[in-house]
Design a protein around this motif. Structure first.
Motif, PDB file in Angstrom:
ATOM      1  N   VAL A 232      45.892  42.893  37.915  1.00 61.08           N
ATOM      2  CA  VAL A 232      45.215  42.800  39.217  1.00 61.08           C
ATOM      3  C   VAL A 232      43.992  41.893  39.108  1.00 61.08           C
ATOM      4  O   VAL A 232      43.763  41.032  39.960  1.00 61.08           O
ATOM      5  CB  VAL A 232      44.813  44.207  39.722  1.00 61.08           C
ATOM      6  N   GLU A 233      43.205  42.074  38.050  1.00 64.01           N
ATOM      7  CA  GLU A 233      42.013  41.245  37.851  1.00 64.01           C
ATOM      8  C   GLU A 233      42.393  39.781  37.638  1.00 64.01           C
ATOM      9  O   GLU A 233      41.727  38.880  38.143  1.00 64.01           O
ATOM     10  CB  GLU A 233      41.205  41.761  36.668  1.00 64.01           C
ATOM     11  N   LYS A 234      43.472  39.544  36.923  1.00 63.37           N
ATOM     12  CA  LYS A 234      43.920  38.165  36.695  1.00 63.37           C
ATOM     13  C   LYS A 234      44.339  37.518  38.014  1.00 63.37           C
ATOM     14  O   LYS A 234      43.985  36.380  38.296  1.00 63.37           O
ATOM     15  CB  LYS A 234      45.079  38.146  35.709  1.00 63.37           C
TER      16      LYS A 234
ATOM     17  N   HIS B 155      43.140  33.797  42.416  1.00 63.19           N
ATOM     18  CA  HIS B 155      42.913  33.599  43.853  1.00 63.19           C
ATOM     19  C   HIS B 155      41.532  32.982  44.092  1.00 63.19           C
ATOM     20  O   HIS B 155      41.394  32.027  44.864  1.00 63.19           O
ATOM     21  CB  HIS B 155      43.036  34.937  44.584  1.00 63.19           C
ATOM     22  N   VAL B 156      40.515  33.512  43.429  1.00 59.92           N
ATOM     23  CA  VAL B 156      39.151  32.991  43.579  1.00 59.92           C
ATOM     24  C   VAL B 156      39.086  31.548  43.088  1.00 59.92           C
ATOM     25  O   VAL B 156      38.445  30.698  43.723  1.00 59.92           O
ATOM     26  CB  VAL B 156      38.137  33.884  42.836  1.00 59.92           C
TER      27      VAL B 156
ATOM     28  N   GLU C 157      48.046  51.584  32.374  1.00 62.16           N
ATOM     29  CA  GLU C 157      47.050  51.465  33.443  1.00 62.16           C
ATOM     30  C   GLU C 157      46.107  50.290  33.174  1.00 62.16           C
ATOM     31  O   GLU C 157      45.775  49.532  34.085  1.00 62.16           O
ATOM     32  CB  GLU C 157      46.256  52.776  33.563  1.00 62.16           C
ATOM     33  N   GLN C 158      45.706  50.129  31.934  1.00 65.31           N
ATOM     34  CA  GLN C 158      44.847  48.994  31.577  1.00 65.31           C
ATOM     35  C   GLN C 158      45.579  47.667  31.791  1.00 65.31           C
ATOM     36  O   GLN C 158      44.990  46.689  32.256  1.00 65.31           O
ATOM     37  CB  GLN C 158      44.360  49.109  30.139  1.00 65.31           C
ATOM     38  N   MET C 159      46.846  47.614  31.476  1.00 64.34           N
ATOM     39  CA  MET C 159      47.641  46.404  31.700  1.00 64.34           C
ATOM     40  C   MET C 159      47.759  46.111  33.194  1.00 64.34           C
ATOM     41  O   MET C 159      47.651  44.969  33.625  1.00 64.34           O
ATOM     42  CB  MET C 159      49.035  46.548  31.080  1.00 64.34           C
ATOM     43  N   ARG C 160      47.973  47.159  33.984  1.00 60.72           N
ATOM     44  CA  ARG C 160      48.075  46.984  35.431  1.00 60.72           C
ATOM     45  C   ARG C 160      46.758  46.451  35.997  1.00 60.72           C
ATOM     46  O   ARG C 160      46.748  45.494  36.772  1.00 60.72           O
ATOM     47  CB  ARG C 160      48.442  48.308  36.107  1.00 60.72           C
ATOM     48  N   LEU C 161      45.641  47.050  35.572  1.00 62.61           N
ATOM     49  CA  LEU C 161      44.334  46.594  36.044  1.00 62.61           C
ATOM     50  C   LEU C 161      44.053  45.162  35.598  1.00 62.61           C
ATOM     51  O   LEU C 161      43.494  44.371  36.357  1.00 62.61           O
ATOM     52  CB  LEU C 161      43.236  47.530  35.545  1.00 62.61           C
ATOM     53  N   ALA C 162      44.441  44.833  34.380  1.00 61.79           N
ATOM     54  CA  ALA C 162      44.252  43.467  33.887  1.00 61.79           C
ATOM     55  C   ALA C 162      45.057  42.490  34.738  1.00 61.79           C
ATOM     56  O   ALA C 162      44.584  41.392  35.053  1.00 61.79           O
ATOM     57  CB  ALA C 162      44.653  43.368  32.419  1.00 61.79           C
TER      58      ALA C 162
END
Length: 116
Positions: free
Chosen positions: A51-53, A58-59, A44-49
């Protein structure tokens, strides 16, 4: 729950001048639901990382594009300002010429005015 296990395999006695060696095979074995929970949390932490990356990339891309647009707009505004400044200078020169002509014309009229 078994944390550490080792096995030692016997070796023949060393030759004179050699140091004895022992082959230890260590392993860690932890089992049960806590491992699955840790694996799930890590996933889950890898998935969230990820998504954040992706969001950060994108930003950064949007910021890069906005910077390019701002630079283009700045160059356009600078060009317009320079053209406006040139037009103002031309208008001042024309005004000076017109004022000089008017004075000349008035003095000519005064000079050539018929006397009665």
């Amino acid at each position: 729950m078994q944390l550490l296990s080792y096995s030692s395999t016997p070796h023949p006695l060393p030759w004179p001048g050699q140091s004895p060696s022992v082959d230890l095979q260590l392993s860690i074995s932890v089992g049960g639901p806590s491992v699955e929970a840790l694996k799930w949390e890590a996933a889950e932490q890898m998935r969230l990382a990820g998504v954040e990356k992706a969001y950060a990339e994108h930003v950064m891309e949007m910021s890069r594009r906005e910077m390019e647009v701002a630079q283009t707009e700045f160059l356009r505004a600078r060009s317009l300002w320079e053209r406006a400044r040139e037009e103002v200078q031309r208008a001042h020169k024309m005004r000076e010429r017109a004022a000089g002509m008017e004075i000349t014309c008035l003095s000519c009229r005064h000079k050539f005015r018929p006397t009665n």
